[in-house]
Write a protein that holds these residues in place. Structure first.
Motif, PDB file in Angstrom:
ATOM      1  N   LYS A  38       1.096  -1.220   0.046  1.00  0.00           N
ATOM      2  CA  LYS A  38      -0.027  -0.145   0.204  1.00  0.00           C
ATOM      3  C   LYS A  38       0.797   1.100   0.108  1.00  0.00           C
ATOM      4  O   LYS A  38       0.496   2.155  -0.981  1.00  0.00           O
ATOM      5  CB  LYS A  38      -1.060  -0.009   1.248  1.00  0.00           C
ATOM      6  N   PRO A  39       1.881   1.338   0.910  1.00  0.00           N
ATOM      7  CA  PRO A  39       2.520   2.616   0.726  1.00  0.00           C
ATOM      8  C   PRO A  39       3.486   2.794  -0.520  1.00  0.00           C
ATOM      9  O   PRO A  39       3.864   3.742  -0.931  1.00  0.00           O
ATOM     10  CB  PRO A  39       3.765   2.442   1.970  1.00  0.00           C
ATOM     11  N   ALA A  40       3.909   1.581  -0.844  1.00  0.00           N
ATOM     12  CA  ALA A  40       4.879   1.548  -2.247  1.00  0.00           C
ATOM     13  C   ALA A  40       3.878   2.038  -3.306  1.00  0.00           C
ATOM     14  O   ALA A  40       4.167   2.894  -4.199  1.00  0.00           O
ATOM     15  CB  ALA A  40       5.316   0.518  -2.352  1.00  0.00           C
ATOM     16  N   SER A  41       2.511   1.591  -3.672  1.00  0.00           N
ATOM     17  CA  SER A  41       1.360   1.988  -4.320  1.00  0.00           C
ATOM     18  C   SER A  41       1.279   3.333  -4.264  1.00  0.00           C
ATOM     19  O   SER A  41       1.075   4.063  -5.383  1.00  0.00           O
ATOM     20  CB  SER A  41       0.381   1.070  -4.457  1.00  0.00           C
ATOM     21  N   TYR A  42       1.027   3.862  -3.123  1.00  0.00           N
ATOM     22  CA  TYR A  42       0.503   5.447  -2.751  1.00  0.00           C
ATOM     23  C   TYR A  42       1.875   6.094  -3.387  1.00  0.00           C
ATOM     24  O   TYR A  42       1.589   7.214  -4.061  1.00  0.00           O
ATOM     25  CB  TYR A  42       0.597   5.753  -1.321  1.00  0.00           C
ATOM     26  N   LEU A  43       3.025   5.986  -3.084  1.00  0.00           N
ATOM     27  CA  LEU A  43       4.236   6.781  -3.552  1.00  0.00           C
ATOM     28  C   LEU A  43       4.008   6.498  -4.991  1.00  0.00           C
ATOM     29  O   LEU A  43       4.438   7.680  -5.847  1.00  0.00           O
ATOM     30  CB  LEU A  43       5.431   6.196  -2.968  1.00  0.00           C
ATOM     31  N   LYS A  44       4.142   5.676  -5.603  1.00  0.00           N
ATOM     32  CA  LYS A  44       4.129   5.321  -6.942  1.00  0.00           C
ATOM     33  C   LYS A  44       3.135   6.363  -7.946  1.00  0.00           C
ATOM     34  O   LYS A  44       3.349   6.978  -8.938  1.00  0.00           O
ATOM     35  CB  LYS A  44       4.224   3.913  -7.537  1.00  0.00           C
ATOM     36  N   GLU A  45       1.769   6.006  -7.373  1.00  0.00           N
ATOM     37  CA  GLU A  45       0.715   6.676  -7.950  1.00  0.00           C
ATOM     38  C   GLU A  45       0.654   8.183  -7.880  1.00  0.00           C
ATOM     39  O   GLU A  45       0.324   8.849  -8.680  1.00  0.00           O
ATOM     40  CB  GLU A  45      -0.676   5.946  -7.543  1.00  0.00           C
ATOM     41  N   ASN A  46       0.921   8.675  -6.749  1.00  0.00           N
ATOM     42  CA  ASN A  46       0.891   9.949  -6.212  1.00  0.00           C
ATOM     43  C   ASN A  46       2.156  11.046  -6.331  1.00  0.00           C
ATOM     44  O   ASN A  46       1.810  11.984  -6.573  1.00  0.00           O
ATOM     45  CB  ASN A  46       0.333  10.313  -4.945  1.00  0.00           C
ATOM     46  N   TRP A  47       3.482  10.382  -6.222  1.00  0.00           N
ATOM     47  CA  TRP A  47       4.496  11.027  -6.673  1.00  0.00           C
ATOM     48  C   TRP A  47       5.462  10.708  -7.518  1.00  0.00           C
ATOM     49  O   TRP A  47       5.654  11.602  -8.569  1.00  0.00           O
ATOM     50  CB  TRP A  47       5.361  10.876  -5.139  1.00  0.00           C
ATOM     51  N   ILE A  48       5.613   9.450  -8.002  1.00  0.00           N
ATOM     52  CA  ILE A  48       6.357   9.049  -9.113  1.00  0.00           C
ATOM     53  C   ILE A  48       6.009   9.453 -10.386  1.00  0.00           C
ATOM     54  O   ILE A  48       6.578   9.879 -11.352  1.00  0.00           O
ATOM     55  CB  ILE A  48       7.099   7.664  -8.832  1.00  0.00           C
ATOM     56  N   GLU A  49       4.600   8.833 -10.519  1.00  0.00           N
ATOM     57  CA  GLU A  49       4.286   8.948 -12.155  1.00  0.00           C
ATOM     58  C   GLU A  49       4.013  10.158 -12.248  1.00  0.00           C
ATOM     59  O   GLU A  49       4.085  10.833 -13.520  1.00  0.00           O
ATOM     60  CB  GLU A  49       2.832   7.997 -12.038  1.00  0.00           C
ATOM     61  N   PRO A  50       3.321  11.159 -11.701  1.00  0.00           N
ATOM     62  CA  PRO A  50       2.967  12.593 -11.977  1.00  0.00           C
ATOM     63  C   PRO A  50       4.509  13.066 -12.304  1.00  0.00           C
ATOM     64  O   PRO A  50       4.695  14.104 -13.154  1.00  0.00           O
ATOM     65  CB  PRO A  50       2.357  13.098 -10.883  1.00  0.00           C
ATOM     66  N   MET A  51       5.712  12.842 -11.642  1.00  0.00           N
ATOM     67  CA  MET A  51       6.711  13.668 -11.764  1.00  0.00           C
ATOM     68  C   MET A  51       7.369  12.938 -13.356  1.00  0.00           C
ATOM     69  O   MET A  51       7.909  13.720 -13.964  1.00  0.00           O
ATOM     70  CB  MET A  51       7.744  13.267 -10.802  1.00  0.00           C
ATOM     71  N   GLN A  52       7.126  11.693 -13.329  1.00  0.00           N
ATOM     72  CA  GLN A  52       7.488  11.155 -14.861  1.00  0.00           C
ATOM     73  C   GLN A  52       6.777  11.766 -15.894  1.00  0.00           C
ATOM     74  O   GLN A  52       7.298  12.068 -16.957  1.00  0.00           O
ATOM     75  CB  GLN A  52       7.565   9.777 -14.963  1.00  0.00           C
TER      76      GLN A  52
END
Length: 176
Positions: A38-52
């Protein structure tokens, strides 16, 4: 086993203890999975993908704009003729890759269904053969250093030949 022997099948039963143990282990595994994913998915969806998404570029394929074909170029427009030749080279490379990939797909299908390949891979074979035939109609019998003008003339001659064949069907029957 003989004809007179009776086969006794035992009923498979799971004890209450085993069922309870499986439920507890299942819930424990789901909890551990949720704790880490859950924390990894949250970081990926809300932080990493928007930056990419902000810095996303074309990494694999370069897209060229379509340029005028050789028949649209003026007689003295050398730049237009050069662009048409480059476009023709790219089109030929794309057509060649399509034929190559369909051949690879057919070979993989044959390897996968060795005995039943004739029936299961028939559509793949037909696609490859039709594409190969179209490639040869368009690009076959061309000199090694051909230009877009050569390809255009070949297309014009083919269209004239097809029109003549449609207008005079009795000529086809005489030659056969």
């Amino acid at each position: 086993m003989g004809d007179g022997e009776n086969v006794v099948q035992k009923e498979f039963r799971v004890s209450l203890f085993e069922r309870t143990k499986d439920k507890v282990n299942g819930k424990l595994m789901l909890g551990i999975e949720a704790f880490f994913s859950k924390p990894a998915s949250y970081l990926k969806e809300n932080w990493i993908e928007p930056m990419q998404a902000k810095h996303r570029g074309n990494y694999y394929h370069r897209r060229f704009r379509r340029v005028p074909t050789i028949d649209e170029c003026l007689v003295d427009d050398q730049l237009c003729m050069y662009e048409a030749n480059e476009q023709m080279k790219r089109d030929k490379m794309v057509d060649k890759q399509i034929v190559k990939h369909l051949k690879i797909r057919f070979d993989e299908c044959r390897r996968k269904y060795q005995d039943g390949a004739q029936t299961r891979c028939y559509q793949t074979y037909e696609d490859w053969q039709n594409t190969r035939e179209d490639f040869l109609v368009k690009w076959g019998d061309m000199p090694p250093q051909h230009s877009a003008l050569d390809v255009y003339y070949k297309q014009v001659h083919r269209m004239i030949h097809e029109r003549r064949q449609r207008e005079n069907p009795e000529n086809n029957q005489k030659s056969v």
